[in-house]
Motif scaffolding. Structure first.
Motif, PDB file in Angstrom:
ATOM      1  N   ARG A 136     107.528  -2.629  -4.185  1.00  0.00           N
ATOM      2  CA  ARG A 136     107.409  -1.265  -3.688  1.00  0.00           C
ATOM      3  C   ARG A 136     107.067  -0.408  -4.965  1.00  0.00           C
ATOM      4  N   ALA A 137     107.592  -0.458  -6.095  1.00  0.00           N
ATOM      5  CA  ALA A 137     107.212   0.473  -7.240  1.00  0.00           C
ATOM      6  C   ALA A 137     105.894   0.092  -7.777  1.00  0.00           C
ATOM      7  N   TYR A 138     105.289  -1.148  -7.627  1.00  0.00           N
ATOM      8  CA  TYR A 138     104.055  -1.431  -8.076  1.00  0.00           C
ATOM      9  C   TYR A 138     103.010  -1.019  -7.098  1.00  0.00           C
ATOM     10  N   VAL A 139     103.226  -1.291  -5.782  1.00  0.00           N
ATOM     11  CA  VAL A 139     102.186  -0.901  -4.701  1.00  0.00           C
ATOM     12  C   VAL A 139     102.130   0.640  -4.516  1.00  0.00           C
ATOM     13  N   SER A 140     103.087   1.283  -4.837  1.00  0.00           N
ATOM     14  CA  SER A 140     103.029   2.659  -4.740  1.00  0.00           C
ATOM     15  C   SER A 140     102.583   3.414  -6.279  1.00  0.00           C
ATOM     16  N   GLY A 141     102.114   2.561  -7.146  1.00  0.00           N
ATOM     17  CA  GLY A 141     101.753   2.966  -8.419  1.00  0.00           C
ATOM     18  C   GLY A 141     102.671   3.682  -9.577  1.00  0.00           C
ATOM     19  N   ASP A 142     103.897   3.328  -9.067  1.00  0.00           N
ATOM     20  CA  ASP A 142     104.998   3.934 -10.107  1.00  0.00           C
ATOM     21  C   ASP A 142     105.292   2.694 -11.143  1.00  0.00           C
ATOM     22  N   LEU A 143     104.956   1.794 -10.923  1.00  0.00           N
ATOM     23  CA  LEU A 143     105.096   0.547 -11.955  1.00  0.00           C
ATOM     24  C   LEU A 143     103.805  -0.005 -12.263  1.00  0.00           C
ATOM     25  N   GLU A 144     103.352   0.114 -13.602  1.00  0.00           N
ATOM     26  CA  GLU A 144     102.216  -0.460 -14.042  1.00  0.00           C
ATOM     27  C   GLU A 144     102.206  -1.792 -14.787  1.00  0.00           C
ATOM     28  N   ILE A 145     101.387  -2.292 -14.598  1.00  0.00           N
ATOM     29  CA  ILE A 145     101.230  -3.787 -15.473  1.00  0.00           C
ATOM     30  C   ILE A 145     100.119  -3.438 -16.332  1.00  0.00           C
ATOM     31  N   VAL A 146     100.265  -3.589 -17.617  1.00  0.00           N
ATOM     32  CA  VAL A 146      99.288  -3.289 -18.762  1.00  0.00           C
ATOM     33  C   VAL A 146      98.950  -4.643 -19.148  1.00  0.00           C
ATOM     34  N   GLY A 147      97.554  -4.993 -19.290  1.00  0.00           N
ATOM     35  CA  GLY A 147      97.139  -6.300 -19.764  1.00  0.00           C
ATOM     36  C   GLY A 147      96.512  -7.096 -18.891  1.00  0.00           C
ATOM     37  N   ALA A 148      96.801  -6.908 -17.617  1.00  0.00           N
ATOM     38  CA  ALA A 148      96.450  -7.874 -16.256  1.00  0.00           C
ATOM     39  C   ALA A 148      95.785  -6.758 -15.462  1.00  0.00           C
ATOM     40  N   HIS A 149      94.584  -7.230 -14.849  1.00  0.00           N
ATOM     41  CA  HIS A 149      93.925  -6.539 -13.881  1.00  0.00           C
ATOM     42  C   HIS A 149      94.768  -6.432 -12.552  1.00  0.00           C
ATOM     43  N   PRO A 150      94.894  -5.337 -11.827  1.00  0.00           N
ATOM     44  CA  PRO A 150      95.789  -5.429 -10.732  1.00  0.00           C
ATOM     45  C   PRO A 150      95.036  -6.179  -9.426  1.00  0.00           C
ATOM     46  N   GLY A 151      93.974  -6.801  -9.631  1.00  0.00           N
ATOM     47  CA  GLY A 151      93.459  -7.759  -8.424  1.00  0.00           C
ATOM     48  C   GLY A 151      93.824  -9.163  -8.852  1.00  0.00           C
ATOM     49  N   ASP A 152      94.517  -9.457 -10.085  1.00  0.00           N
ATOM     50  CA  ASP A 152      94.806 -10.711 -10.502  1.00  0.00           C
ATOM     51  C   ASP A 152      95.881 -10.741 -11.605  1.00  0.00           C
ATOM     52  N   PRO A 153      97.099 -10.100 -11.275  1.00  0.00           N
ATOM     53  CA  PRO A 153      98.339 -10.169 -12.396  1.00  0.00           C
ATOM     54  C   PRO A 153      98.788 -11.612 -12.390  1.00  0.00           C
ATOM     55  N   TYR A 154      97.985 -12.637 -12.173  1.00  0.00           N
ATOM     56  CA  TYR A 154      98.444 -13.946 -12.419  1.00  0.00           C
ATOM     57  C   TYR A 154      99.318 -14.298 -13.817  1.00  0.00           C
ATOM     58  N   ASP A 155      98.368 -13.937 -14.895  1.00  0.00           N
ATOM     59  CA  ASP A 155      99.028 -14.297 -16.036  1.00  0.00           C
ATOM     60  C   ASP A 155     100.420 -13.550 -16.478  1.00  0.00           C
ATOM     61  N   VAL A 156     100.555 -12.424 -16.132  1.00  0.00           N
ATOM     62  CA  VAL A 156     101.800 -11.729 -16.352  1.00  0.00           C
ATOM     63  C   VAL A 156     102.946 -12.146 -15.479  1.00  0.00           C
ATOM     64  N   LEU A 157     102.473 -12.545 -14.186  1.00  0.00           N
ATOM     65  CA  LEU A 157     103.491 -13.148 -13.173  1.00  0.00           C
ATOM     66  C   LEU A 157     104.217 -14.455 -13.855  1.00  0.00           C
ATOM     67  N   ARG A 158     103.197 -15.211 -14.229  1.00  0.00           N
ATOM     68  CA  ARG A 158     103.514 -16.565 -14.634  1.00  0.00           C
ATOM     69  C   ARG A 158     104.400 -16.289 -16.110  1.00  0.00           C
ATOM     70  N   MET A 159     104.112 -15.459 -16.890  1.00  0.00           N
ATOM     71  CA  MET A 159     105.060 -15.059 -18.024  1.00  0.00           C
ATOM     72  C   MET A 159     106.267 -14.707 -17.708  1.00  0.00           C
ATOM     73  N   LEU A 160     106.458 -13.940 -16.615  1.00  0.00           N
ATOM     74  CA  LEU A 160     107.704 -13.350 -16.279  1.00  0.00           C
ATOM     75  C   LEU A 160     108.560 -14.454 -15.681  1.00  0.00           C
ATOM     76  N   GLY A 161     107.940 -15.148 -14.880  1.00  0.00           N
ATOM     77  CA  GLY A 161     108.472 -16.309 -14.238  1.00  0.00           C
ATOM     78  C   GLY A 161     109.189 -17.192 -14.833  1.00  0.00           C
ATOM     79  N   ASP A 162     108.354 -17.767 -16.045  1.00  0.00           N
ATOM     80  CA  ASP A 162     108.876 -18.320 -17.145  1.00  0.00           C
ATOM     81  C   ASP A 162     109.689 -18.191 -18.001  1.00  0.00           C
ATOM     82  N   ASP A 163     109.750 -16.780 -18.560  1.00  0.00           N
ATOM     83  CA  ASP A 163     110.488 -16.220 -19.740  1.00  0.00           C
ATOM     84  C   ASP A 163     111.461 -15.077 -19.575  1.00  0.00           C
ATOM     85  N   LEU A 164     111.533 -14.453 -18.401  1.00  0.00           N
ATOM     86  CA  LEU A 164     112.336 -13.468 -17.822  1.00  0.00           C
ATOM     87  C   LEU A 164     113.367 -13.781 -17.012  1.00  0.00           C
TER      88      LEU A 164
END
Length: 437
Positions: free
Chosen positions: A75-103
């Motif tokens: 909800r926060a991401y779709v509404s624009g209230d949460l921003e992912i830096v360093g990854a294109h919003p059309g393909d946030p694969y790399d940051v999702l992979r990092m979060l899944g592995d290490d968070l």
């Protein structure tokens, strides 16, 4: 919310308020692998990370706090209230992979939860309306009909597929195919892989000129046209009005109208019988696990003795997991969608009298397919946003990148199951698989 209420009384009145970053640290175990910053000026995480998360507004905090897990973050991401830096919003694969592995998350103590409640205040902990892209929760969809009734299925399909044909053209590419491709090699193009998928289905079904094919859940009619080009007479059915209109235009443009048609229809309303083959490519996910007996019974009733059915669908890696999708997928992507293991699918097919002859798992192929769809979304981002809005485009980037991870990590699979309707004790099939894999 209830948890915060229960522990509210435990906080110490004079204690200092926690910053947003400090609150995040209370819910995480170990290091935060990305840079995090919040609208209150607080920061956390790895300052040298290539990726960052910026929480831009108090509304984003409310979304996350009132719907913990993937739904609140979405909800926060779709509404624009949460921003992912360093990854294109059309393909946030790399940051999702990092979060899944290490968070890694943990449950804070009651005292800490009380401090968090005091720090945020009740205004931020009151639920608010979700972004407009979100479907109603399951319990409220009952007004649209019982789950997997014709009316409610039509509404669910409309939510996902009647977004915009133009948008789908940008994302899916020339093949206009919204199902897993079959890659002959890892470096094959998306179009080559989708064409190869249809060839594989065509050959598994032993189709030839003059045969009759029923393609249920036919989408934009790519399988319909593939078979018709080879002289097969085809009926396709889809619950999406926009898909049916697009598909019928494509059929006429290719001069295939004497062989093929796509109907805006529930598959249960197809009256014709005696088909040589039935293809179900990406529909089983939508019909509900409890409806499998009726579904495969319907398919069997449409086949002539000796006819073949190919069921191609997303599955779980076991047959014990809950069928329902998570909050984000259910509210934003596939309302009422359900998945189960390939074993359950095979069992249900066998129990209604179909003889299963072959099955295979194409999960790696779906990861590659999603990779290529994300590339298309990135390449056409501005046009996609102009067509459907940034919020909807963000839903698709998040969904496809997350799904790619799911297939890579064997959280979900993609199975093709081939079965025959026996003619007495005879299958009329060759002794070994007859197609070119």
């Amino acid at each position: 919310m209830t948890l915060f209420r229960e522990n509210y009384k435990d906080y110490q009145v004079g204690s200092p308020k926690l910053t947003i970053a400090e609150i995040l640290e209370q819910f995480t175990e170990g290091d935060i692998p990305v840079r995090f910053s919040a609208y209150d000026g607080s920061v956390a995480g790895d300052p040298d990370s290539a990726y960052g998360l910026n929480l831009l507004t108090p509304r984003g905090t409310t979304y996350i706090a009132t719907a913990p897990g993937d739904l609140g973050m979405a909800r926060a991401y779709v509404s624009g209230d949460l921003e992912i830096v360093g990854a294109h919003p059309g393909d946030p694969y790399d940051v999702l992979r990092m979060l899944g592995d290490d968070l890694h998350f943990k449950r804070p103590s009651a005292r800490t939860l009380a401090a968090i409640t005091r720090s945020l205040g009740w205004e931020l902990l009151r639920p608010i309306a979700p972004p407009p892209q979100e479907s109603l929760p399951r319990w409220r969809r009952i007004a649209e009909g019982l789950r997997h009734s014709k009316t409610r299925d039509a509404d669910s399909i409309h939510h996902h597929y009647d977004v915009s044909n133009t948008f789908y053209e940008y994302v899916l590419g020339e093949s206009m195919t919204y199902t897993c491709a079959a890659y002959p090699t890892e470096d094959a193009t998306l179009e080559e892989a989708q064409e190869n998928k249809y060839r594989l289905v065509f050959e598994k079904l032993r189709l030839k000129e003059g045969d009759r094919l029923l393609d249920i859940g036919c989408g934009w009619g790519s399988m319909v046209r593939y078979a018709a080009r080879r002289g097969v007479r085809v009926i396709g059915a889809t619950l999406s009005a926009e898909q049916a209109e697009w598909a019928q235009r494509a059929i006429e443009a290719e001069g295939l109208g004497h062989l093929a048609e796509v109907r805006h229809s529930d598959y249960r309303d197809i009256a014709e019988t005696g088909f040589d083959a039935v293809s179900s490519i990406g529909l089983t996910e939508h019909i509900g696990v409890a409806n499998y007996p009726a579904y495969f019974g319907f398919i069997a009733s449409k086949l002539r003795p000796g006819g073949l059915v190919l069921n191609h669908c997303i599955t779980r890696p076991d047959n014990r997991s809950a069928a329902r999708a998570g909050g984000f997928i259910d509210r934003y992507v596939f309302p009422d969608g359900e998945l189960t293991g390939s074993g359950r699918i095979i069992t249900e097919m066998q129990d209604i009298g179909l003889e299963v002859r072959h099955e295979e798992n194409l999960r790696e192929h779906y990861a590659l397919t999603l990779r290529d769809w994300c590339r298309n979304l990135v390449d056409n981002w501005d046009a996609c946003v102009a067509e459907v809005g940034e919020g909807t485009a963000r839903v698709w980037g998040l969904y496809m990148a997350g799904s790619r991870l799911g297939f890579e990590r064997n959280v979900v699979q993609l199975h093709q199951v081939l079965a025959v309707k026996p003619d007495g004790n005879r299958s009329h099939l060759p002794l070994r698989p007859w197609w070119n894999g």
